[in-house]
Design a protein around this motif. Structure first.
Motif, short mmCIF file in Angstrom:
data_model
loop_
_atom_site.label_atom_id
_atom_site.label_comp_id
_atom_site.label_asym_id
_atom_site.label_seq_id
_atom_site.Cartn_x
_atom_site.Cartn_y
_atom_site.Cartn_z
N ILE A 1 49.73 -41.55 -37.17
CA ILE A 1 49.69 -41.05 -38.54
C ILE A 1 48.29 -40.57 -38.90
O ILE A 1 47.29 -41.19 -38.52
N GLY A 2 48.25 -39.47 -39.64
CA GLY A 2 46.97 -38.95 -40.11
C GLY A 2 46.57 -39.57 -41.44
O GLY A 2 47.25 -40.45 -41.99
N TRP A 3 45.45 -39.08 -41.97
CA TRP A 3 44.93 -39.58 -43.25
C TRP A 3 45.94 -39.31 -44.37
O TRP A 3 46.52 -38.24 -44.46
N ASP A 4 46.16 -40.34 -45.21
CA ASP A 4 47.14 -40.27 -46.30
C ASP A 4 48.58 -40.10 -45.79
O ASP A 4 49.44 -39.58 -46.50
N GLY A 5 48.82 -40.51 -44.55
CA GLY A 5 50.17 -40.41 -44.00
C GLY A 5 51.10 -41.46 -44.56
O GLY A 5 50.67 -42.45 -45.17
N ARG A 6 52.39 -41.24 -44.38
CA ARG A 6 53.42 -42.16 -44.88
C ARG A 6 54.36 -42.56 -43.74
O ARG A 6 54.70 -41.72 -42.91
N PHE A 7 54.76 -43.81 -43.74
CA PHE A 7 55.64 -44.35 -42.69
C PHE A 7 56.93 -44.83 -43.35
O PHE A 7 56.91 -45.78 -44.13
N GLY B 1 46.91 -36.10 -36.52
CA GLY B 1 47.97 -37.06 -36.78
C GLY B 1 49.01 -36.48 -37.72
O GLY B 1 48.75 -35.50 -38.44
N VAL B 2 50.18 -37.08 -37.74
CA VAL B 2 51.28 -36.54 -38.55
C VAL B 2 51.18 -37.02 -39.99
O VAL B 2 50.58 -38.06 -40.28
N ASP B 3 51.76 -36.25 -40.88
CA ASP B 3 51.74 -36.62 -42.30
C ASP B 3 52.80 -37.67 -42.64
O ASP B 3 52.60 -38.47 -43.56
N MET B 4 53.91 -37.64 -41.92
CA MET B 4 54.98 -38.58 -42.24
C MET B 4 55.75 -38.95 -40.98
O MET B 4 55.98 -38.11 -40.10
N VAL B 5 56.12 -40.22 -40.90
CA VAL B 5 56.98 -40.72 -39.82
C VAL B 5 58.30 -41.18 -40.42
O VAL B 5 58.32 -41.93 -41.41
N GLU C 1 54.90 -49.02 -33.51
CA GLU C 1 53.44 -49.09 -33.51
C GLU C 1 52.83 -47.79 -33.00
O GLU C 1 51.83 -47.30 -33.55
N GLN C 2 53.43 -47.20 -31.95
CA GLN C 2 52.93 -45.93 -31.44
C GLN C 2 52.97 -44.85 -32.53
O GLN C 2 52.02 -44.08 -32.69
N ALA C 3 54.08 -44.83 -33.26
CA ALA C 3 54.22 -43.83 -34.33
C ALA C 3 53.23 -44.09 -35.45
O ALA C 3 52.64 -43.15 -36.02
N LEU C 4 53.04 -45.36 -35.80
CA LEU C 4 52.09 -45.70 -36.85
C LEU C 4 50.68 -45.27 -36.48
O LEU C 4 49.92 -44.77 -37.32
#
Length: 250
Positions: free
Chosen positions: A229-235, A209-213, A223-226
């Motif tokens: 997200i990886g662990w400790d990710g930010r949106f 998963g990504v770190d930031m969106v 919702e798809q982007a959320l």
């Protein structure tokens, strides 16, 4: 002076060009002969009273201008009459022959840069720098997923994200937009018109998963982007060109 006037809330077609008194700069302001004014998505939302910042009609739309300094407020230093500048006005007042700009928010434009090209600088790059640096705390080596990457704000996220050392994944709706993103430095791309955004983002990050969106789109893509997200990710919630999303928080 002549100015574009919003006399009542509605579409841009309702705007009129009218004569208005010339503005006078206050002590900490400069008066600018406007050569170009940015047209942004918030400007169009304000016209229909759909933005969080309200401007009761009649008002002059436009929050950022570029032009030539014609007068200085009593306390202004660092500028001279004749300087080429770009600056933000807050939310209104830009679409006119003259505009007052806070001196603290103005920057000199080099002769090699056009007035039109400089407008939108503070709006777009300022928004993105604040988002990635001050809110998201993006770190070198992290992955950044940019939605709406082919637009003005999205391209600034691609560029600044790369400058900050991130692995940038640009997501947009056409191959033409994605080609532009690659030219601006995107490492990977997702066409969310033909690919599943969540699945492809997970694939590009080896399932982590990504770190930031950076989401300037909203709508069903949020919702798809959320979910990508990886662990400790930010949106980062930036805008809603596809509508305000409803996300099941369970």
């Amino acid at each position: 002076m002549r100015a574009v006037i919003c006399n009542e809330f509605g579409p841009p077609e309702n705007l009129a060009v009218e004569e208005r008194p010339d503005p006078v700069p206050e002590a900490d302001q400069i008066l600018v002969e406007v050569k170009a004014a940015a047209v942004t998505f918030p400007d169009t939302l304000m016209l229909e009273d759909k933005y969080q910042f309200k401007a009761p009609p009649p008002y002059i739309p436009g929050g950022e201008v570029a032009g030539v300094v014609t007068a200085l407020g009593a306390d202004v230093s660092g500028f001279t009459v004749g300087d080429r500048v770009v600056g933000g006005l807050g939310t209104t007042g830009g679409m006119a022959e003259l505009a007052v700009v806070q001196a603290a928010g103005a920057r000199v434009v080099p002769d090699s840069v056009g007035f039109a090209e400089s407008t939108g600088l503070n709006y777009a790059y300022g928004t993105t720098l604040y988002a990635l640096k001050h809110r998201g705390d993006l770190q070198e080596g992290e992955s950044l997923l940019v939605l709406g990457a082919g637009g003005h704000l999205g391209l600034t996220a691609v560029e600044i994200g790369k400058l900050m050392g991130a692995r940038v994944i640009a997501a947009a709706s056409t191959e033409e937009k994605l080609d532009l993103c690659r030219q601006r430095g995107a490492d990977e791309t997702i066409n969310y018109a033909s690919e599943n955004l969540k699945d492809r983002a997970k694939e590009l990050t080896d399932g982590k998963g990504v770190d930031m969106v950076y989401d300037g789109v909203g709508g069903d893509y949020a919702e798809q982007a959320l979910r990508a997200i990886g662990w400790d990710g930010r949106f980062l919630v930036i805008g809603f060109t596809a509508g305000i999303p409803s996300i099941p928080l369970n």
